[in-house]
Write a protein that holds these residues in place. Structure first.
Motif, PDB file in Angstrom:
ATOM      1  N   LEU A  73     -50.609  -2.200 -40.512  1.00 60.63           N
ATOM      2  CA  LEU A  73     -50.978  -2.190 -41.938  1.00 60.63           C
ATOM      3  C   LEU A  73     -49.740  -2.206 -42.830  1.00 60.63           C
ATOM      4  N   GLY A  74     -48.678  -1.540 -42.395  1.00 59.58           N
ATOM      5  CA  GLY A  74     -47.441  -1.549 -43.180  1.00 59.58           C
ATOM      6  C   GLY A  74     -46.822  -2.934 -43.259  1.00 59.58           C
ATOM      7  N   ILE A  75     -46.817  -3.654 -42.147  1.00 64.38           N
ATOM      8  CA  ILE A  75     -46.249  -5.013 -42.160  1.00 64.38           C
ATOM      9  C   ILE A  75     -47.098  -5.944 -43.022  1.00 64.38           C
ATOM     10  N   ILE A  76     -48.409  -5.875 -42.863  1.00 67.11           N
ATOM     11  CA  ILE A  76     -49.285  -6.727 -43.690  1.00 67.11           C
ATOM     12  C   ILE A  76     -49.166  -6.334 -45.160  1.00 67.11           C
ATOM     13  N   LEU A  93     -53.062  -1.563 -48.757  1.00 68.83           N
ATOM     14  CA  LEU A  93     -52.681  -1.522 -47.348  1.00 68.83           C
ATOM     15  C   LEU A  93     -51.480  -0.609 -47.117  1.00 68.83           C
ATOM     16  N   GLY A  94     -50.583  -0.530 -48.085  1.00 63.02           N
ATOM     17  CA  GLY A  94     -49.444   0.378 -47.978  1.00 63.02           C
ATOM     18  C   GLY A  94     -49.870   1.841 -47.970  1.00 63.02           C
ATOM     19  N   ILE A  95     -50.850   2.164 -48.806  1.00 61.32           N
ATOM     20  CA  ILE A  95     -51.362   3.544 -48.821  1.00 61.32           C
ATOM     21  C   ILE A  95     -52.006   3.880 -47.482  1.00 61.32           C
ATOM     22  N   LEU A  96     -52.795   2.946 -46.948  1.00 65.74           N
ATOM     23  CA  LEU A  96     -53.399   3.179 -45.635  1.00 65.74           C
ATOM     24  C   LEU A  96     -52.336   3.287 -44.537  1.00 65.74           C
ATOM     25  N   ALA A  97     -51.269   2.496 -44.651  1.00 68.03           N
ATOM     26  CA  ALA A  97     -50.187   2.564 -43.663  1.00 68.03           C
ATOM     27  C   ALA A  97     -49.481   3.912 -43.728  1.00 68.03           C
ATOM     28  N   ILE A  98     -49.319   4.462 -44.927  1.00 63.04           N
ATOM     29  CA  ILE A  98     -48.710   5.787 -45.059  1.00 63.04           C
ATOM     30  C   ILE A  98     -49.578   6.838 -44.372  1.00 63.04           C
ATOM     31  N   ILE A  99     -50.883   6.755 -44.586  1.00 60.78           N
ATOM     32  CA  ILE A  99     -51.801   7.733 -43.982  1.00 60.78           C
ATOM     33  C   ILE A  99     -51.774   7.625 -42.455  1.00 60.78           C
ATOM     34  N   PHE A 100     -51.982   6.408 -41.935  1.00 61.78           N
ATOM     35  CA  PHE A 100     -52.023   6.228 -40.492  1.00 61.78           C
ATOM     36  C   PHE A 100     -50.659   6.521 -39.846  1.00 61.78           C
ATOM     37  N   GLY A 101     -49.585   6.161 -40.511  1.00 61.68           N
ATOM     38  CA  GLY A 101     -48.259   6.444 -39.974  1.00 61.68           C
ATOM     39  C   GLY A 101     -47.968   7.932 -39.912  1.00 61.68           C
ATOM     40  N   ALA A 102     -48.392   8.671 -40.937  1.00 62.80           N
ATOM     41  CA  ALA A 102     -48.168  10.119 -40.940  1.00 62.80           C
ATOM     42  C   ALA A 102     -48.996  10.807 -39.856  1.00 62.80           C
ATOM     43  N   VAL A 103     -50.237  10.381 -39.683  1.00 63.42           N
ATOM     44  CA  VAL A 103     -51.072  10.964 -38.631  1.00 63.42           C
ATOM     45  C   VAL A 103     -50.499  10.613 -37.252  1.00 63.42           C
ATOM     46  N   GLY A 104     -50.028   9.374 -37.098  1.00 61.56           N
ATOM     47  CA  GLY A 104     -49.427   8.961 -35.830  1.00 61.56           C
ATOM     48  C   GLY A 104     -48.159   9.729 -35.508  1.00 61.56           C
ATOM     49  N   ILE A 124     -42.653   3.965 -43.102  1.00 57.83           N
ATOM     50  CA  ILE A 124     -41.630   3.397 -43.995  1.00 57.83           C
ATOM     51  C   ILE A 124     -42.116   2.101 -44.621  1.00 57.83           C
ATOM     52  N   CYS A 125     -42.734   1.233 -43.821  1.00 58.02           N
ATOM     53  CA  CYS A 125     -43.265  -0.025 -44.383  1.00 58.02           C
ATOM     54  C   CYS A 125     -44.335   0.256 -45.426  1.00 58.02           C
ATOM     55  N   GLY A 126     -45.166   1.264 -45.179  1.00 53.76           N
ATOM     56  CA  GLY A 126     -46.190   1.619 -46.167  1.00 53.76           C
ATOM     57  C   GLY A 126     -45.587   2.128 -47.464  1.00 53.76           C
ATOM     58  N   ILE A 127     -44.528   2.929 -47.374  1.00 54.70           N
ATOM     59  CA  ILE A 127     -43.867   3.427 -48.584  1.00 54.70           C
ATOM     60  C   ILE A 127     -43.234   2.271 -49.353  1.00 54.70           C
ATOM     61  N   VAL A 128     -42.593   1.367 -48.629  1.00 51.48           N
ATOM     62  CA  VAL A 128     -41.960   0.223 -49.300  1.00 51.48           C
ATOM     63  C   VAL A 128     -43.023  -0.653 -49.959  1.00 51.48           C
TER      64      VAL A 128
END
Length: 152
Positions: A73-76, A93-104, A124-128
């Motif tokens: 999700l961060g890359i997309i 998608l960045g917000i979702l990447a932050i959530i999934f990345g933090a849980v991971g 990091i990709c989600g934050i960017v």
């Protein structure tokens, strides 16, 4: 010489049978009991089963789905944030990447997952994609609009 017992440590049959060591030497007083317990089973009841020994369970498989999802999700989200007309989807998608990345990352820190690097990269990709690229887009838009207004 045939009727005499040899001295201790000599050859021939011993003069008396060996004695068993006392209970302090780690030998049980009675042999181990295998099978069903002693005594008759109650009428109509089957005998008690063997006790279950604790075994080794199957090792748990790592659950790497959250970190991998955060990375994808961060890359997309980065790609969508770079395009002008899909920046809104990039932010979501960045917000979702932050959530999934933090849980991971949390799962990787607890030892439930093995992809801490992928989860961190997704975070990091989600934050960017959520913060930095839209902020740069707004600043670029403001500078273009400010330059056009000054030229008129």
């Amino acid at each position: 010489m045939s009727g005499t017992n040899p001295a201790p440590g000599g050859f021939g049959p011993p003069s008396q049978p060996p004695q068993q060591p006392g209970p302090g030497y780690g030998y049980p007083q009675s042999g181990p009991s295998y099978g069903y317990p002693a005594g008759p089973a109650p009428q109509g009841m089957p005998p008690a089963p063997y006790p279950q020994t604790p075994g080794y369970g199957m090792p748990l498989q790592p659950s790497n789905g959250m970190g991998t999802t955060g990375l994808v999700l961060g890359i997309i989200g980065l790609v969508c944030s770079l395009t002008f007309f899909l920046w809104f989807f990039g932010v979501i998608l960045g917000i979702l990447a932050i959530i999934f990345g933090a849980v991971g990352r949390g799962k990787a820190n607890r030892g439930e997952a093995t992809n801490k690097g992928a989860a961190t990269a997704g975070l990091i990709c989600g934050i960017v994609a959520t913060v930095i690229l839209p902020l740069l887009g707004i600043l670029l838009f403001a500078s273009v609009m400010g330059g056009v207004g000054a030229a008129s």
